[in-house]
Scaffold this motif. Structure first.
Motif, mmCIF file in Angstrom:
data_model
loop_
_atom_site.group_PDB
_atom_site.id
_atom_site.type_symbol
_atom_site.label_atom_id
_atom_site.label_comp_id
_atom_site.label_asym_id
_atom_site.label_seq_id
_atom_site.Cartn_x
_atom_site.Cartn_y
_atom_site.Cartn_z
ATOM 1 N N ASN A 66 -15.192 -0.764 18.268
ATOM 2 C CA ASN A 66 -15.576 -0.770 16.857
ATOM 3 C C ASN A 66 -14.490 -0.179 15.954
ATOM 4 N N PRO A 67 -14.035 1.059 16.187
ATOM 5 C CA PRO A 67 -12.978 1.592 15.311
ATOM 6 C C PRO A 67 -11.650 0.846 15.451
ATOM 7 N N SER A 70 -11.660 -2.140 13.225
ATOM 8 C CA SER A 70 -11.662 -1.820 11.801
ATOM 9 C C SER A 70 -10.265 -1.636 11.220
ATOM 10 N N GLY A 118 -23.456 3.458 14.834
ATOM 11 C CA GLY A 118 -22.198 2.720 14.804
ATOM 12 C C GLY A 118 -22.271 1.363 14.145
ATOM 13 N N ASN A 153 -17.378 9.722 9.860
ATOM 14 C CA ASN A 153 -16.838 8.438 10.322
ATOM 15 C C ASN A 153 -16.746 7.460 9.153
ATOM 16 N N ALA A 156 -16.049 3.745 9.540
ATOM 17 C CA ALA A 156 -17.131 2.813 9.867
ATOM 18 C C ALA A 156 -17.806 2.305 8.598
ATOM 19 N N CYS A 242 -21.131 -6.281 12.195
ATOM 20 C CA CYS A 242 -20.338 -5.305 12.951
ATOM 21 C C CYS A 242 -20.714 -5.334 14.428
#
Length: 319
Positions: A66-67, A70, A118, A153, A156, A242
């Protein structure tokens, strides 16, 4: 196998012997017969004679992908690169304490935060995930935990916004590519397409704006009800977008690892989600090969820190 209970009996060979000779299974092996039988489902998968099963699964694969997708989450990725416990990192930021001072209960909160928040999850997601892990917090406190995770975060939160902006822009500008992080969207007038870093292209079929402004698409894997006048539709929102790109990218990593296993002559007999299982006549040697494959990202995933737990299970599959 996805639907098999995770809990396994402690001594499957002893249970198998008891079953074969019609001996009592309870209370020696469990409180109820059905509990014992459920616990034998995974161990019922056995290696061929003279061979062993080796199982490996990625550590926090979604929390890493996920990160990375991004293009904003390097601080998050550094937690994994430095070998830190991401749940403790969450708790330290939430409770304003040093990393080494995080208590067991605080770490549990950090775990629920990571698993629930998340993909844009809010109070409902946090409560549902907390229930799974035995964590019960009043609504105001739970909301505080969600806001604390988002505050720590920000990559996110911004990524969710960028994803939404990208697919909305693509819908309004037919034929033009809109980008969010490492993800590209394009609307061809009928379907909303999106490409992953691997090069794979996926689709939200028959995408359109509804009268209320929501963006919807045909649920390709569903069947309409008997009295339905059209195929069922789902709403596309930033959390779902996402989740889709993260899980699809994690799936691409699995596909790549399976191909490399084949090139290394590793005998894959099972895979489920983020786990690969081998059958091997040289388990020590193949354990090292499998570890190397699962911790080495493909060329298209440069900069993605991967870690995997590899275990020689012996003759029976389990957890």
């Amino acid at each position: 196998v996805h639907n098999f209970p995770r809990e396994c009996v402690k001594d499957p060979d002893a249970v198998a012997q008891a079953m074969a000779f019609s001996r009592d299974l309870v209370p020696k092996f469990g409180r109820r017969v059905n509990d014992v039988l459920r616990g034998m489902l995974r161990p019922s998968l056995c290696a061929s004679k003279g061979k062993a099963l080796i199982a490996a699964d990625w550590s926090a694969i979604e929390g890493r992908v996920n990160p990375w997708l991004s293009d904003r989450g390097q601080d998050k990725l550094d937690v994994f690169i430095n070998g830190q416990d991401v749940y403790k990192t969450n708790a330290a930021a939430t409770y304003k304490v040093y990393y080494d001072e995080v208590s067991k209960d605080q770490r549990q909160v950090g775990k629920v935060q990571e698993l629930a928040c998340g993909f844009g999850g809010g109070l409902g997601a946090f409560a549902a995930m907390g229930k799974i892990y035995g964590l019960k917090l009043a609504a105001p406190k739970a909301r505080q935990m969600v806001n604390a995770w988002r505050g720590a975060n920000q990559w996110a939160v911004i990524f969710w916004q960028e994803l939404e902006s990208a697919y909305m822009t693509a819908m309004r500008k037919k034929g033009e590519v809109s980008t969010a992080g490492k993800i590209n969207y394009l609307f061809d007038g009928l379907h909303l397409w999106y490409s992953l870093p691997s090069g794979r292209v996926l689709c939200y079929p028959f995408a359109r704006f509804e009268e209320n402004g929501n963006l919807t698409y045909a649920k390709a894997s569903w069947k309409p009800a008997a009295d339905a006048e059209e195929w069922p539709r789902g709403k596309l929102w930033h959390g779902l977008a996402c989740e889709n790109v993260t899980q699809a990218t994690a799936h691409d990593l699995l596909r790549d690892a399976l191909r490399r296993c084949e090139r290394e002559n590793l005998n894959v007999v099972l895979h489920v989600h983020d786990e690969i299982v081998l059958e091997s006549s040289s388990p020590k040697e193949d354990e090292i090969k499998l570890k190397s494959i699962m911790t080495t990202p493909p060329s298209w995933a440069e900069g993605l820190p991967l870690e995997a737990e590899v275990k020689i299970m012996g003759s029976r599959y389990g957890k």
